[in-house]
Structures are given as structure tokens and as C-alpha cells.
Design a protein around this motif. Structure first.
Motif, PDB file in Angstrom:
ATOM      1  N   MET A  74       3.699  -6.777   1.650  1.00 27.21           N
ATOM      2  CA  MET A  74       3.342  -5.834   0.584  1.00 27.21           C
ATOM      3  C   MET A  74       1.881  -6.037   0.155  1.00 27.21           C
ATOM      4  SD  MET A  74       4.660  -3.467  -1.398  1.00 27.21           S
ATOM      5  CE  MET A  74       4.320  -2.666  -2.939  1.00 27.21           C
TER       6      MET A  74
ATOM      7  N   THR B 275      -0.444  -4.952   2.868  1.00 26.13           N
ATOM      8  CA  THR B 275      -0.534  -3.489   2.880  1.00 26.13           C
ATOM      9  C   THR B 275      -1.477  -2.997   1.795  1.00 26.13           C
ATOM     10  OG1 THR B 275       1.737  -3.388   3.639  1.00 26.13           O
ATOM     11  CG2 THR B 275       0.802  -1.357   2.751  1.00 26.13           C
TER      12      THR B 275
ATOM     13  N   PHE C 138      -5.079  -3.836   2.681  1.00 26.75           N
ATOM     14  CA  PHE C 138      -5.505  -2.939   3.749  1.00 26.75           C
ATOM     15  C   PHE C 138      -5.872  -1.566   3.170  1.00 26.75           C
ATOM     16  CE2 PHE C 138      -4.252   0.216   7.019  1.00 26.75           C
ATOM     17  CZ  PHE C 138      -5.201  -0.100   7.956  1.00 26.75           C
ATOM     18  N   THR C 139      -5.027  -1.143   2.232  1.00 24.57           N
ATOM     19  CA  THR C 139      -5.272   0.151   1.599  1.00 24.57           C
ATOM     20  C   THR C 139      -6.595   0.142   0.839  1.00 24.57           C
ATOM     21  OG1 THR C 139      -2.905   0.453   1.342  1.00 24.57           O
ATOM     22  CG2 THR C 139      -4.330   1.839  -0.013  1.00 24.57           C
TER      23      THR C 139
ATOM     24  N   ILE D  17      -9.555   0.349   3.188  1.00 21.18           N
ATOM     25  CA  ILE D  17      -9.776   1.711   3.681  1.00 21.18           C
ATOM     26  C   ILE D  17     -10.404   2.586   2.598  1.00 21.18           C
ATOM     27  CG2 ILE D  17      -8.615   3.800   4.507  1.00 21.18           C
ATOM     28  CD1 ILE D  17      -8.746   1.640   6.587  1.00 21.18           C
ATOM     29  N   LEU D  18      -9.962   2.381   1.365  1.00 27.37           N
ATOM     30  CA  LEU D  18     -10.512   3.178   0.267  1.00 27.37           C
ATOM     31  C   LEU D  18     -12.007   2.956   0.133  1.00 27.37           C
ATOM     32  CD1 LEU D  18      -7.758   2.667  -2.433  1.00 27.37           C
ATOM     33  CD2 LEU D  18      -8.466   4.849  -1.492  1.00 27.37           C
TER      34      LEU D  18
ATOM     35  N   SER E  50     -14.139   4.391   3.180  1.00 23.29           N
ATOM     36  CA  SER E  50     -14.266   5.840   3.346  1.00 23.29           C
ATOM     37  C   SER E  50     -15.233   6.419   2.331  1.00 23.29           C
ATOM     38  CB  SER E  50     -12.897   6.482   3.146  1.00 23.29           C
ATOM     39  OG  SER E  50     -11.965   5.841   3.968  1.00 23.29           O
TER      40      SER E  50
ATOM     41  N   PHE F 158      -1.662  10.827  -3.694  1.00 23.24           N
ATOM     42  CA  PHE F 158      -0.635   9.825  -3.962  1.00 23.24           C
ATOM     43  C   PHE F 158      -0.693   9.487  -5.445  1.00 23.24           C
ATOM     44  CE2 PHE F 158       0.449   5.311  -4.532  1.00 23.24           C
ATOM     45  CZ  PHE F 158       1.749   5.317  -4.073  1.00 23.24           C
TER      46      PHE F 158
ATOM     47  N   LEU G 268      -6.711  11.987  -0.024  1.00 20.49           N
ATOM     48  CA  LEU G 268      -6.571  11.027   1.062  1.00 20.49           C
ATOM     49  C   LEU G 268      -6.949  11.645   2.395  1.00 20.49           C
ATOM     50  CD1 LEU G 268      -3.128   9.519  -0.019  1.00 20.49           C
ATOM     51  CD2 LEU G 268      -5.410   8.779  -0.635  1.00 20.49           C
TER      52      LEU G 268
ATOM     53  N   ARG H  29     -12.809  11.526   3.513  1.00 18.91           N
ATOM     54  CA  ARG H  29     -13.493  10.306   3.117  1.00 18.91           C
ATOM     55  C   ARG H  29     -14.367  10.569   1.900  1.00 18.91           C
ATOM     56  NH1 ARG H  29     -15.254   8.533   9.221  1.00 18.91           N
ATOM     57  NH2 ARG H  29     -13.138   8.341  10.003  1.00 18.91           N
TER      58      ARG H  29
ATOM     59  N   ARG I 103     -11.729   8.921  -5.986  1.00 21.14           N
ATOM     60  CA  ARG I 103     -10.321   9.140  -5.654  1.00 21.14           C
ATOM     61  C   ARG I 103      -9.403   8.800  -6.817  1.00 21.14           C
ATOM     62  NH1 ARG I 103      -9.615   9.584  -0.177  1.00 21.14           N
ATOM     63  NH2 ARG I 103     -10.993   8.440   1.223  1.00 21.14           N
TER      64      ARG I 103
ATOM     65  N   LYS J 109       8.132   0.848  -0.471  1.00 25.35           N
ATOM     66  CA  LYS J 109       7.300   0.226   0.567  1.00 25.35           C
ATOM     67  C   LYS J 109       6.958   1.240   1.650  1.00 25.35           C
ATOM     68  CE  LYS J 109       8.573  -4.657   0.284  1.00 25.35           C
ATOM     69  NZ  LYS J 109       9.264  -5.754   0.970  1.00 25.35           N
TER      70      LYS J 109
ATOM     71  N   ILE K 225       4.220   3.533   0.394  1.00 18.48           N
ATOM     72  CA  ILE K 225       2.890   2.916   0.385  1.00 18.48           C
ATOM     73  C   ILE K 225       2.370   2.733   1.812  1.00 18.48           C
ATOM     74  CG2 ILE K 225       1.646   0.802  -0.183  1.00 18.48           C
ATOM     75  CD1 ILE K 225       3.259   0.652  -2.735  1.00 18.48           C
TER      76      ILE K 225
ATOM     77  N   LEU L 131       1.114   5.969   2.926  1.00 20.55           N
ATOM     78  CA  LEU L 131      -0.181   6.217   2.290  1.00 20.55           C
ATOM     79  C   LEU L 131      -1.297   5.499   3.039  1.00 20.55           C
ATOM     80  CD1 LEU L 131      -2.160   6.772  -0.153  1.00 20.55           C
ATOM     81  CD2 LEU L 131      -1.211   4.726  -1.187  1.00 20.55           C
ATOM     82  N   SER L 132      -1.050   4.234   3.399  1.00 18.40           N
ATOM     83  CA  SER L 132      -2.061   3.439   4.097  1.00 18.40           C
ATOM     84  C   SER L 132      -2.417   4.053   5.444  1.00 18.40           C
ATOM     85  CB  SER L 132      -1.562   2.017   4.304  1.00 18.40           C
ATOM     86  OG  SER L 132      -1.181   1.462   3.077  1.00 18.40           O
TER      87      SER L 132
ATOM     88  N   PHE M 145      -2.085   7.102   6.316  1.00 20.15           N
ATOM     89  CA  PHE M 145      -2.796   8.359   6.118  1.00 20.15           C
ATOM     90  C   PHE M 145      -4.257   8.121   5.776  1.00 20.15           C
ATOM     91  CE2 PHE M 145      -1.857  12.786   6.119  1.00 20.15           C
ATOM     92  CZ  PHE M 145      -2.999  13.324   5.566  1.00 20.15           C
ATOM     93  N   LEU M 146      -4.482   7.108   4.940  1.00 23.18           N
ATOM     94  CA  LEU M 146      -5.864   6.783   4.573  1.00 23.18           C
ATOM     95  C   LEU M 146      -6.671   6.407   5.805  1.00 23.18           C
ATOM     96  CD1 LEU M 146      -5.582   4.746   1.286  1.00 23.18           C
ATOM     97  CD2 LEU M 146      -7.017   6.729   1.674  1.00 23.18           C
TER      98      LEU M 146
ATOM     99  N   SER N  62      -7.864   9.416   7.549  1.00 25.54           N
ATOM    100  CA  SER N  62      -8.508  10.453   6.743  1.00 25.54           C
ATOM    101  C   SER N  62      -9.726  11.007   7.491  1.00 25.54           C
ATOM    102  CB  SER N  62      -8.917   9.906   5.385  1.00 25.54           C
ATOM    103  OG  SER N  62      -9.833   8.855   5.543  1.00 25.54           O
ATOM    104  N   CYS N  63      -9.964  12.262   7.290  1.00 22.38           N
ATOM    105  CA  CYS N  63     -10.930  12.966   8.132  1.00 22.38           C
ATOM    106  C   CYS N  63     -12.325  12.981   7.514  1.00 22.38           C
ATOM    107  CB  CYS N  63     -10.494  14.414   8.322  1.00 22.38           C
ATOM    108  SG  CYS N  63      -8.856  14.572   8.989  1.00 22.38           S
TER     109      CYS N  63
END
Lengths: 375, 324
Positions: free
Chosen positions: A1, A4, A7-8, A11-12, A15, A271, A294, A297, A303, B4, B7, B10-11, B13-14, B17-18
Motif C-alpha cells: 500500500m 503504491t 509510486f503515485t 508519478i504526480l 508529470s 480521483f 489524471l 500531465r 491536480r 486498494k 488506488i 489510479l496509479s 492510469f497516472l 497519462s498523456c
């Protein structure tokens, strides 16, 4: 968790491109006053504008027949323009210089809706006009006007567990919606000292004026998909949602002599999460967080949307929010049964990059004769 | 578990992202450049436009790029338009009236301000390297609304640079009169004519104001040695294409009914008549067709390909007569 999550976050931050103001078909006043962090909350007449899966939380019959919303520029937040207007100058150069970048906004909309069990239908009557003068060298009058009419119909179904707004529970739901849209559009930038704009003063009738500005029409169909997770545990309710709005929304422009195109309705993936804690007798606190766009970028802070609502009585709530790093919103809700009323101020990013340009606006919304029945 | 999954979704998809499409990037660059131009941040505006590359098929990009170029000269359209300049325009003595603009007071040839505005004009007119730019081509490519705006933007800048051009090379006085010597350059003509036809025209008593004798040193120092012959031709052609494009625009657009435009609407008719008259006079007197050839040349490159003799005849017969 945790991996994850990290990682998220990576990426945020990774971008970073750019984006201007988002183009949506409908915005809830409540949402705007909560910083527009609404993807996991939208269980009202605006459900189909945020996440169709939330329909799965609904039971019985709800009807919201009359609910106009009006928004306009909050001129008090634009000091340069105020100074120009109060100076009484009639010099066009001074007026243009003082109004450069002033984002004039006027919005009027209504979204009559009804829900029956997990099905919802909402009408779209949305008139949004944004006008701005930019470019001091060769001033450009940028007009983004659209008048949308149509409907959205959607259905939400739990695919795991069971939950409803009154009884609670836990579910993961999937929702889809389909929409039809007719768009009247002016989406052009004209040199302020060019022939088109100078001739506007001679246009006379409003139809001639709109034609001179390049008014065109388009229409088309579109689709939304959403996921909704909701879980209540005693006085607290946690919700999360992922919405794919306008996944395939394609508007066809009617033929016109200048080959202009109506504004597209781009896909938006949002989200959101929210937590509501109730203390009984209408006293509750809701906090929400949305991570939006999402699909493209952009800067992290652009965001993030944060919001809160503090219910003091069943009839009265205070709302506040922040997005885009420093765009604050605040307002209040008054609900007398026959009349539900929101009023407040909000700001939104309209520049290509974070903090370049912001639009400060006021909004007023009321909903008359809301009716719901749950046997 | 369901949360989970949400999320994780979501990850993923991020991650996918284009980035924006080229079209979206261009639109963003234009909007951002205009934002920078609100505060005259010229280099920021040019940088953001250069990042996406020049878009010769996009009228908004071209006009914004030209604005960013003219920005470096401190030029603003409202300052020019509402600063009283256009009220000075006299269609019957256009070149003198342009040289009388306050903005025209240049002390030297090819000043930064002149070149920046010239580059902006070239961007608006020769955006795709067309060897014969025209209002008709722009109408065809961009539609009359966008093309009309491009033409008006170019026209205002052409007025500004024609004023600077004739002020410097014509050694204007403070009322714009040729040879008025406000900057003490000393010349009475635009150019020192060596072409026999041109010299004969000047010496023949034509109504050419202060330019009444072709002595070989009557022209601007900025248009004779030690200035290189290539640069002389470039400078002569600046004047030619400013003029020919002005006429092309005025003859092919409907001017807005604004009182700020003064006598502008009459310019096309006045020069259409005088070009015909002087062109016929040239042909009947000297048997040459320089005026009729040059009047249709609208690109700098095509102009510089002309012989210096042709340019001398144009300057002597047409410009020296039109600018007194």
C-alpha cells in the motif's frame, strides 16, 4: 500500500506539462465552494456531472426541478481593473492596459434532474462566457462562449457489497452514463484593433453581433464511466471515486464559412476521496480530496483539490476549499426545505501554468421544490 | 481490498497519462505567449512560441509571434492607434505625413526598433516563405476574419516603419518634409542616383520637392558607399515592400468604420492613380517598365533580385515624386 502511494506521488511530480481552465458541462455550487473536491461526494442533483457510479448509493425517488445557478467575475479581486474603471479615463489605451488579463466571466446554468433507484436523468442548460483581453502589443479579444443544451442519463450498480446513503454499508460500484449535447459556440480570438472587432460596434442586433464573432453550432454524444467505493462505520463514512468523464464525447460542428470548430469536450479522469464524520442532529464535518486530470500531465499542485463542509444544523453549513495552491473558496449553505441556497466566492486557475492566471468569481445557487421519496 | 484496487488503478492510469497533442501544445503556447505579452515580457513570449516551432498554418500563432517580435521595439498597437498618429495621415501626401509621426524620429538606419518591427511585418506577410505574399492568399488560407486581422496588424506596423524609413532616408524635418534636415544628415534626396533615367527624371524638373538635382551625392549616406551594395539593396527594398504591401492590403480589405483610421481609406485610391500615371510616364519617356514591374513585388527576396537600375527608377520617379 505504501509502495503504491509513493509510486503515485512520484508519478504526480514527474508529470508536468500545462493546462488552461477545465471545460465541464456542469459544476455544482456546493462543489465549487468546497474547492471543487467533489468526485467522491456528488450524491446530489450533480451526480452525473461528477461520477455516475454514485447513483448506486441512491434509493427511492428524487426530483430537483428548479435549480438555477449564476456565477460572475468577482471584480473586487481585480484591483488594476477597478482602478482603471474608477479613474474614469476615456483613453482607449489606458482602458485596454487596465483590463489586460482581466478574466470576465458570466455563467448561468440549470440542471433539472430526477433519480429513480440507481437510474438518473439530468438536463443540461449551461451558458458559460469567458472574455479576456490579452497581449499588450496587439491586444486580442479572447472569447470562449458556449451554450450547452442536452441531457445525461446514467446508471450505477454495486459490483461488490451493498451501500446506500441512509443505511450505510460498504460497496464498490460501477456506473455509466450517456449524454447528448447541442452546443452553441464562440471560441475565437480577435485582434482588438482589427476589422472584426472594430466592426462589432456597428453590428447592431445581437444576432448580427454573434455572427460577426463567429458563432457556430455543434452537437454530439458522449459517455462517462465511474467507480465508487463507499464504506460507513458508525458515525464516519469514507468514500472514494474514480471517474472517466467524456470518455468518447465527440461534437460535430455544423458547416460554417470560416471553418471554425466548436470547443471540444475533452476527456477528464478524476480521483477523489472524502471522509464524513457525523455528531448527530445535523452536525457533521466532511473533508474531501480530489486528484484531477489524471489523463494529462500537469503540475502536482494543479491536480490537487481540497474541500471541507461543516454542517452546524440540518439547515446551515459552512463550506471552504483550496485548489491550485492558492485558489481559495468559501461560502455557506442554507436549506429551508422548499429552498436550498448556496452562495460564496471561489477562484480557479485559467492560465497555462500554475499561478500564471486566476479567475476570481462569485456564485449563487438555489434549488426550489426538491422532492425525495424513499418507501 | 476494493479500495486498494481503486488506488492501484489510479496509479496505473497516472503512469499512462498523456502528454498534449501538438495542436494542444501550440494553443497553450499561444495563450501563454499572450499572457507574457500583457507585461511586455517579449523574450519569454518568443521562447514559449519557439519551443513549439513556427506554425505557418496557424493565424493565431503567426499574429502572436509577430506581436512578440514587435514587442522588442516597445511597440503597442493601442499606443499607435490612439496616440493621434493616424489622425495625421494625409492620403494626398502620405509619405510626408507618416514621417511626421512622433514614432518616426529615428537617428540612424536599421535601428533595432525598425528591424524588430520589420521582422514582425515579414512574419505576418511571408509566414510561409511565399515569394509573392498577398492579402488574397491570406484570405484564401485563413478565411476573411483571421486574414483581416492579420492584414490590419501588418498595416499598422507598416505605417510605423514607413514613417521611420522615410524620416531617416529622406532626412525629414519635424513636420516630415523631405530634406528638412532635423537630424542634420544633409541629404535632399532619398538616394544618390547614377542610373541615367533616374538622374534625368530628377534633373528634368519633375515635382520632387527638395530633390531637384542628381549630383551624385544628393542621397542618404545610409544608401551609399561605404555601405555595401548588398545592404544598400536590402534597405531600398525595405521601402519598396513596405509600400507595395500597404497598397495590397488597402486594396483588398474592407477597412473597419472607425474614426481613428482617419484618411487611411483614401490611400489606396490615391496611389492606385499615381502609380498608373507615373508608370505610364516612365514607359513613354524612357521605354522602361520598372514601376509597373515593382508595384507587384511584395517579398523582400523578390525585390532584392531586381537590378539596382530598376530600383533607382522606382525611387526617382515614384518615391521622390510621392514624398516631398
Amino acid at each position: 500500500m505504501i509502495k503504491t502511494f509513493l509510486f503515485t506521488i512520484f508519478i504526480l511530480f514527474y508529470s508536468q506539462v500545462f493546462a488552461a481552465e477545465e471545460r465541464t458541462l456542469g459544476k455544482s455550487a456546493r462543489a465549487l465552494l468546497m474547492g471543487d473536491a467533489y468526485t467522491a461526494i456528488a450524491d446530489d442533483e450533480y451526480t452525473l456531472f461528477y461520477n455516475p457510479a454514485i447513483l448506486a448509493r441512491h434509493d427511492g425517488f428524487s426530483f430537483n426541478p428548479i435549480n438555477p445557478s449564476i456565477s460572475a467575475i468577482n471584480i473586487l479581486n481585480h484591483q488594476d481593473a477597478l482602478d482603471t474603471f474608477s479613474s474614469g479615463s476615456s483613453n482607449p489605451s489606458t482602458i485596454v492596459d487596465g483590463t489586460l488579463g482581466l478574466p470576465i466571466h458570466l455563467g448561468a446554468s440549470a440542471t433539472p434532474s430526477f433519480k429513480f433507484a440507481n437510474f438518473g436523468l439530468t438536463g443540461i442548460f449551461n451558458n458559460q462566457t469567458n472574455i479576456k483581453i490579452s497581449n499588450k502589443v496587439s491586444p486580442v479579444l479572447d472569447i470562449d462562449h458556449r451554450y450547452d443544451r442536452g441531457f445525461i442519463a446514467g446508471y450505477g450498480q454495486a459490483i461488490f457489497g451493498s451501500y446506500n446513503s441512509e443505511m450505510g454499508g460498504e460497496h464498490l460500484a460501477l456506473g455509466i452514463s450517456v449524454k447528448y449535447l447541442k452546443r452553441e459556440s464562440i471560441n475565437n480570438a480577435f485582434n482588438l484593433t482589427g476589422g472584426t472587432t472594430l466592426d462589432l460596434v456597428n453590428a447592431g442586433e445581437i444576432d448580427a453581433l454573434l455572427a460577426a464573432l463567429g458563432k457556430i453550432n455543434g452537437q454530439g454524444w458522449g459517455f462517462d464511466i465511474g467507480l465508487d467505493y463507499a464504506k460507513s462505520s458508525g458515525p464516519t463514512t469514507f468514500t472514494a471515486g474514480l471517474a472517466f468523464l467524456d470518455v468518447i464525447t465527440k461534437l460535430e460542428t455544423e458547416d460554417n464559412e470560416d471553418n471554425f470548430e466548436v470547443q471540444p469536450q475533452p476527456m477528464q479522469v478524476n480521483f477523489g476521496t472524502a471522509m464524513k464524520a457525523s455528531a448527530g442532529a445535523g452536525v457533521d464535518l466532511t473533508v474531501s480530496l480530489d486528484v484531477k486530470h489524471l489523463e494529462q500531465r500537469m503540475e502536482l499542485m494543479r491536480r490537487l483539490y481540497l474541500g471541507a463542509e461543516l454542517g452546524l444544523t440540518p439547515a446551515f453549513s459552512l463550506l471552504a476549499g483550496i485548489n491550485g495552491q492558492d485558489n481559495y473558496s468559501y461560502g455557506l449553505k442554507l436549506n429551508t426545505g422548499l429552498l436550498k441556497f448556496y452562495v460564496g466566492l471561489y477562484s480557479t486557475e485559467i492560465g497555462e501554468k500554475l499561478n500564471q492566471e486566476e479567475s476570481h468569481r462569485a456564485i449563487i445557487y438555489f434549488s426550489l421544490f426538491d422532492f425525495s421519496f424513499n418507501p | 481490498m476494493p479500495l486498494k484496487c481503486l488506488i492501484l488503478f489510479l496509479s496505473i492510469f497516472l503512469f499512462f497519462s498523456c502528454a498534449k497533442t501538438t495542436e494542444q501544445e501550440v494553443a497553450s503556447a499561444i495563450d501563454e505567449a499572450r499572457y507574457f505579452l500583457n507585461s511586455m515580457s517579449c523574450s519569454d513570449a518568443l521562447d514559449v512560441l519557439d519551443e513549439v516551432g513556427f506554425q505557418s498554418d496557424n493565424a493565431d500563432f503567426i499574429t502572436t509571434y509577430a506581436s512578440a517580435q514587435a514587442c522588442r521595439a516597445g511597440y503597442t498597437e493601442t499606443g499607435f492607434l490612439f496616440g493621434g498618429n493616424l489622425a495625421l495621415i494625409d492620403a494626398n501626401n502620405l509619405l510626408k505625413s507618416l514621417a511626421s509621426f512622433p514614432e518616426s524620429e529615428e537617428t540612424t538606419a536599421d535601428s533595432n526598433n525598425f528591424i524588430y518591427i520589420q521582422e514582425a511585418i515579414m512574419t505576418l506577410l511571408s509566414y510561409d516563405g511565399n515569394s509573392s505574399p498577398s492579402t488574397a492568399d491570406r484570405n484564401s488560407k485563413f478565411g476573411t476574419k483571421k486574414s483581416g486581422d492579420m492584414s490590419m496588424q501588418a498595416l499598422y506596423m507598416i505605417f510605423v516603419n514607413m514613417g521611420k524609413f522615410f524620416y531617416v532616408y529622406g532626412n525629414a524635418g519635424n513636420d516630415g518634409t523631405k530634406g528638412g534636415d532635423e537630424q542634420s544628415h544633409g541629404n535632399s534626396c532619398l538616394f544618390s542616383y547614377t542610373n541615367a533615367n533616374a538622374a534625368a527624371y530628377i534633373n528634368g524638373g519633375a515635382p520632387t520637392g527638395s530633390c531637384s538635382a542628381a549630383s551624385g551625392s544628393e542621397g542618404s549616406d545610409f544608401l551609399e558607399a561605404p555601405v555595401t551594395s548588398a545592404l544598400i539593396k536590402t534597405r531600398l527594398c525595405y521601402g519598396v515592400i513596405l509600400f507595395t504591401n500597404m497598397i495590397d492590403i488597402l486594396e483588398n480589405i474592407t477597412l473597419p468604420g472607425s474614426s481613428e483610421l482617419g484618411d487611411t481609406a483614401n490611400i489606396g485610391a490615391v496611389f492606385s492613380s499615381s502609380i498608373t500615371t507615373l508608370g505610364n510616364a516612365e514607359t513613354s519617356t524612357f521605354g522602361t517598365t520598372s514601376i509597373n514591374t515593382i508595384k507587384d513585388i511584395t517579398s523582400q527576396t523578390a525585390c532584392e533580385a531586381l537590378s539596382l537600375d530598376d530600383l533607382e527608377r522606382w525611387y526617382a520617379i515614384f518615391f521622390e515624386t510621392s514624398y516631398i
